[in-house]
Motif scaffolding. Sequence first.
Motif, PDB file in Angstrom:
ATOM      1  N   UNK A  30       0.831  -1.206   0.000  1.00  0.00           N
ATOM      2  CA  UNK A  30       0.000   0.000   0.000  1.00  0.00           C
ATOM      3  C   UNK A  30       0.864   1.253   0.000  1.00  0.00           C
ATOM      4  N   UNK A  31       1.890   1.275   0.851  1.00  0.00           N
ATOM      5  CA  UNK A  31       2.783   2.435   0.914  1.00  0.00           C
ATOM      6  C   UNK A  31       3.529   2.640  -0.407  1.00  0.00           C
ATOM      7  N   UNK A  32       4.003   1.542  -0.992  1.00  0.00           N
ATOM      8  CA  UNK A  32       4.738   1.637  -2.263  1.00  0.00           C
ATOM      9  C   UNK A  32       3.829   2.141  -3.383  1.00  0.00           C
ATOM     10  N   UNK A  33       2.598   1.654  -3.418  1.00  0.00           N
ATOM     11  CA  UNK A  33       1.663   2.092  -4.449  1.00  0.00           C
ATOM     12  C   UNK A  33       1.302   3.563  -4.284  1.00  0.00           C
ATOM     13  N   UNK A  34       1.185   3.995  -3.028  1.00  0.00           N
ATOM     14  CA  UNK A  34       0.891   5.406  -2.766  1.00  0.00           C
ATOM     15  C   UNK A  34       2.044   6.288  -3.216  1.00  0.00           C
ATOM     16  N   UNK A  35       3.252   5.809  -3.003  1.00  0.00           N
ATOM     17  CA  UNK A  35       4.450   6.550  -3.415  1.00  0.00           C
ATOM     18  C   UNK A  35       4.492   6.726  -4.934  1.00  0.00           C
ATOM     19  N   UNK A  36       4.163   5.658  -5.657  1.00  0.00           N
ATOM     20  CA  UNK A  36       4.234   5.702  -7.132  1.00  0.00           C
ATOM     21  C   UNK A  36       3.067   6.480  -7.729  1.00  0.00           C
ATOM     22  N   UNK A  37       1.872   6.223  -7.218  1.00  0.00           N
ATOM     23  CA  UNK A  37       0.669   6.796  -7.824  1.00  0.00           C
ATOM     24  C   UNK A  37      -0.244   7.384  -6.736  1.00  0.00           C
ATOM     25  N   UNK A  38       0.161   8.496  -6.133  1.00  0.00           N
ATOM     26  CA  UNK A  38      -0.689   9.091  -5.093  1.00  0.00           C
ATOM     27  C   UNK A  38      -2.018   9.555  -5.687  1.00  0.00           C
ATOM     28  N   UNK A  39      -3.091   9.282  -4.974  1.00  0.00           N
ATOM     29  CA  UNK A  39      -4.417   9.698  -5.443  1.00  0.00           C
ATOM     30  C   UNK A  39      -5.120  10.643  -4.482  1.00  0.00           C
ATOM     31  N   UNK A  40      -4.694  10.669  -3.210  1.00  0.00           N
ATOM     32  CA  UNK A  40      -5.491  11.386  -2.199  1.00  0.00           C
ATOM     33  C   UNK A  40      -4.562  11.976  -1.150  1.00  0.00           C
ATOM     34  N   UNK A  41      -4.651  13.282  -0.952  1.00  0.00           N
ATOM     35  CA  UNK A  41      -3.978  13.987   0.145  1.00  0.00           C
ATOM     36  C   UNK A  41      -5.050  14.584   1.043  1.00  0.00           C
ATOM     37  N   UNK A 119       7.201  26.071   6.396  1.00  0.00           N
ATOM     38  CA  UNK A 119       8.548  26.434   5.945  1.00  0.00           C
ATOM     39  C   UNK A 119       9.639  25.768   6.768  1.00  0.00           C
ATOM     40  N   UNK A 120       9.334  25.390   8.007  1.00  0.00           N
ATOM     41  CA  UNK A 120      10.352  24.770   8.865  1.00  0.00           C
ATOM     42  C   UNK A 120      10.649  23.331   8.463  1.00  0.00           C
ATOM     43  N   UNK A 121       9.882  22.788   7.518  1.00  0.00           N
ATOM     44  CA  UNK A 121      10.041  21.385   7.129  1.00  0.00           C
ATOM     45  C   UNK A 121      10.200  21.267   5.613  1.00  0.00           C
ATOM     46  N   UNK A 122      11.330  21.731   5.086  1.00  0.00           N
ATOM     47  CA  UNK A 122      11.506  21.775   3.625  1.00  0.00           C
ATOM     48  C   UNK A 122      11.428  20.405   2.958  1.00  0.00           C
ATOM     49  N   UNK A 123      11.872  19.355   3.646  1.00  0.00           N
ATOM     50  CA  UNK A 123      11.819  18.025   3.038  1.00  0.00           C
ATOM     51  C   UNK A 123      10.372  17.563   2.875  1.00  0.00           C
ATOM     52  N   UNK A 124       9.576  17.760   3.914  1.00  0.00           N
ATOM     53  CA  UNK A 124       8.162  17.408   3.816  1.00  0.00           C
ATOM     54  C   UNK A 124       7.460  18.249   2.761  1.00  0.00           C
ATOM     55  N   UNK A 125       7.803  19.525   2.701  1.00  0.00           N
ATOM     56  CA  UNK A 125       7.182  20.414   1.722  1.00  0.00           C
ATOM     57  C   UNK A 125       7.501  19.967   0.298  1.00  0.00           C
ATOM     58  N   UNK A 126       8.736  19.560   0.077  1.00  0.00           N
ATOM     59  CA  UNK A 126       9.123  19.121  -1.275  1.00  0.00           C
ATOM     60  C   UNK A 126       8.434  17.813  -1.629  1.00  0.00           C
ATOM     61  N   UNK A 127       8.280  16.927  -0.634  1.00  0.00           N
ATOM     62  CA  UNK A 127       7.542  15.678  -0.870  1.00  0.00           C
ATOM     63  C   UNK A 127       6.101  15.979  -1.264  1.00  0.00           C
ATOM     64  N   UNK A 128       5.479  16.888  -0.538  1.00  0.00           N
ATOM     65  CA  UNK A 128       4.089  17.224  -0.829  1.00  0.00           C
ATOM     66  C   UNK A 128       3.962  17.895  -2.196  1.00  0.00           C
ATOM     67  N   UNK A 129       4.907  18.755  -2.499  1.00  0.00           N
ATOM     68  CA  UNK A 129       4.870  19.415  -3.809  1.00  0.00           C
ATOM     69  C   UNK A 129       4.997  18.395  -4.929  1.00  0.00           C
ATOM     70  N   UNK A 130       5.848  17.382  -4.728  1.00  0.00           N
ATOM     71  CA  UNK A 130       5.983  16.326  -5.723  1.00  0.00           C
ATOM     72  C   UNK A 130       4.687  15.554  -5.928  1.00  0.00           C
ATOM     73  N   UNK A 131       3.952  15.337  -4.823  1.00  0.00           N
ATOM     74  CA  UNK A 131       2.653  14.654  -4.917  1.00  0.00           C
ATOM     75  C   UNK A 131       1.662  15.506  -5.715  1.00  0.00           C
ATOM     76  N   UNK A 132       1.651  16.803  -5.450  1.00  0.00           N
ATOM     77  CA  UNK A 132       0.753  17.688  -6.184  1.00  0.00           C
ATOM     78  C   UNK A 132       1.098  17.762  -7.667  1.00  0.00           C
ATOM     79  N   UNK A 133       2.354  17.589  -7.983  1.00  0.00           N
ATOM     80  CA  UNK A 133       2.751  17.627  -9.397  1.00  0.00           C
ATOM     81  C   UNK A 133       2.353  16.357 -10.143  1.00  0.00           C
ATOM     82  N   UNK A 134       2.048  15.302  -9.402  1.00  0.00           N
ATOM     83  CA  UNK A 134       1.766  14.007 -10.021  1.00  0.00           C
ATOM     84  C   UNK A 134       0.347  14.002 -10.603  1.00  0.00           C
ATOM     85  N   UNK A 135       0.192  13.719 -11.889  1.00  0.00           N
ATOM     86  CA  UNK A 135      -1.150  13.708 -12.499  1.00  0.00           C
ATOM     87  C   UNK A 135      -2.090  12.681 -11.867  1.00  0.00           C
ATOM     88  N   UNK A 136      -1.556  11.671 -11.168  1.00  0.00           N
ATOM     89  CA  UNK A 136      -2.400  10.634 -10.578  1.00  0.00           C
ATOM     90  C   UNK A 136      -3.229  11.146  -9.407  1.00  0.00           C
TER      91      UNK A 136
END
Length: 538
Positions: A30-41, A119-136
């Motif tokens: 489940x975690x791996x599939x979410x990483x590859x193809x996130x559908x819900x935040x 802003x205090x959590x740049x790694x988390x922010x970049x992860x979230x931004x990557x999810x938003x960029x994903x068309x899935x």
Amino acid sequence: MLKMNAQGLKDTAAWAAAGVTLPGYDWENMCANTEKHPTWVHFGAGNIFRGFIARLQQMLLNQGLVEGGIVAADTFDYDIITKIYAPYDSMTMLVSLMPDGSMKKEIVASIAKGLRVGAAFPEDMETLKGIFRNPSLQMISFTITEKGYALQDIHGNFFPFVEADFANGPDKCTHAMSLVTAMLYARFQAGAAPLAVVSMDNCSHNGEKLRSSIMTVVEKWHENGFLPRSFVDWISDETKVSFPWSMIDKITPRPAKVVEEALAAAGIGDMAPLVTGRNTFIAPFVNAEEPQYLVIEDRFPNGRPPLEKAGVYFTDRDTVNNTEKMKVTTCLNPLHTALAVYGCLLGYDSIAAEMKDPQLKALVEGIGYQEGIPVVVAPKILSPMDFIHEVVDQRLPNPFIPDTPQRIATDTSQKIPVRFGETIKSYMAAPDKDAASLHYVPLALAGWLRYLLAVDDTGAPMECSSDPMLATLQEQLAGVKLGQPETATDEALRPILSNKAVFAADLYEAGLAGKVTAFLREMLAGPGAVRKVLEANV
């Protein structure tokens, strides 16, 4: 001791012996599939999400209808992620509290990860931004409470930190609405894939409120040169970015000691609650009632999970609106708020215990059955009378739901306009109704004003629950004193009773200001006056 994490779940026999239902899917997959193809935040990592919404996705995972989970994001209380999510691999112990006193225990493991949005959590922010960029990505949803959408104060002025966001732009913002808008801009820049932006908060017209706040940020940033017109056009087009309305209903009280002790007795370790730096009382478990409802307007331009297979109602906006109005303005929420303020005044620490109080039970029945039901538009999918009977006869009196009036009294100023104001407006608008005829609603409003004095019915000091307007309202009522009914002057009360931001209507125009004032003055006669007013009027 059993440990609630990915490793601990492998001891299936021990969990079965402890009476705990485990996820019926492979957590790592489940975690791996979410990483590859996130559908819900989902924004808002608290109890209603963990104990209700995340479990909906778990039901789909158990049925093999989806392969991925949900990514939880929190813009406010980062301790929830670091102390409640991370040590337990983002899993939750859901404990359903049955009316017969039994408990159903289930581990909800459908949250793939928790992220801190700031802003205090740049790694988390970049992860979230990557999810938003994903068309899935199909949808983002919210349970951040109504005040999470607020950009302005009681006077209509933007909060200073919101003004700072307008000036600083997407890269340096702090407010939840600004942070979400920044993520949506990242999605636009990455190809502008469509998305549903879904409020699941317990407030009227939630999708409209969410859209209005985000569009305000968008327009200010466009004016200040941070965003192009093409982004404004994209996010304004609801065939590309939709803002469905929804109605949600499930009571998830603060963690109860009796539940913590039951889990420890079952051999389950590390379940103790904690208080976060933001003063949230939270635990690795969520205790909740079993009844639950989620009704969503079916507008998802990039597809959606088949949540109807988990009991979610998908319908049109009018039906969502009517269902939400039924619940929020008549059948549950106003009853809860009336019980909250009077419960605090009368020294109760349990909503269920209040339902054994003949005056309080009669009060909420009057608000619901006599004054609310006549102006409710029945939705197509639920019966208002069946719903309110379930609330009054089963849900609120459930002695095993450890909910307190003090918790429900939180942010009452934000709830009053919807929970009572909508009924007042309905009476004002109906040609065959007279708002001035209302009796129980003004009695509830007078009780709230009496509550704001921070003195209980014995005359002892009483702590009021947190509320963004508490200081302002208490300052306006500073001259009103218990034992001195004459201090509840028109001069003192008019700024409040005429304020449409407080009541959604001018109570003078509605013909109710006199009733509220009279009830309040009677409650100020001295210790015991609140009880006497209830005895005389319900």
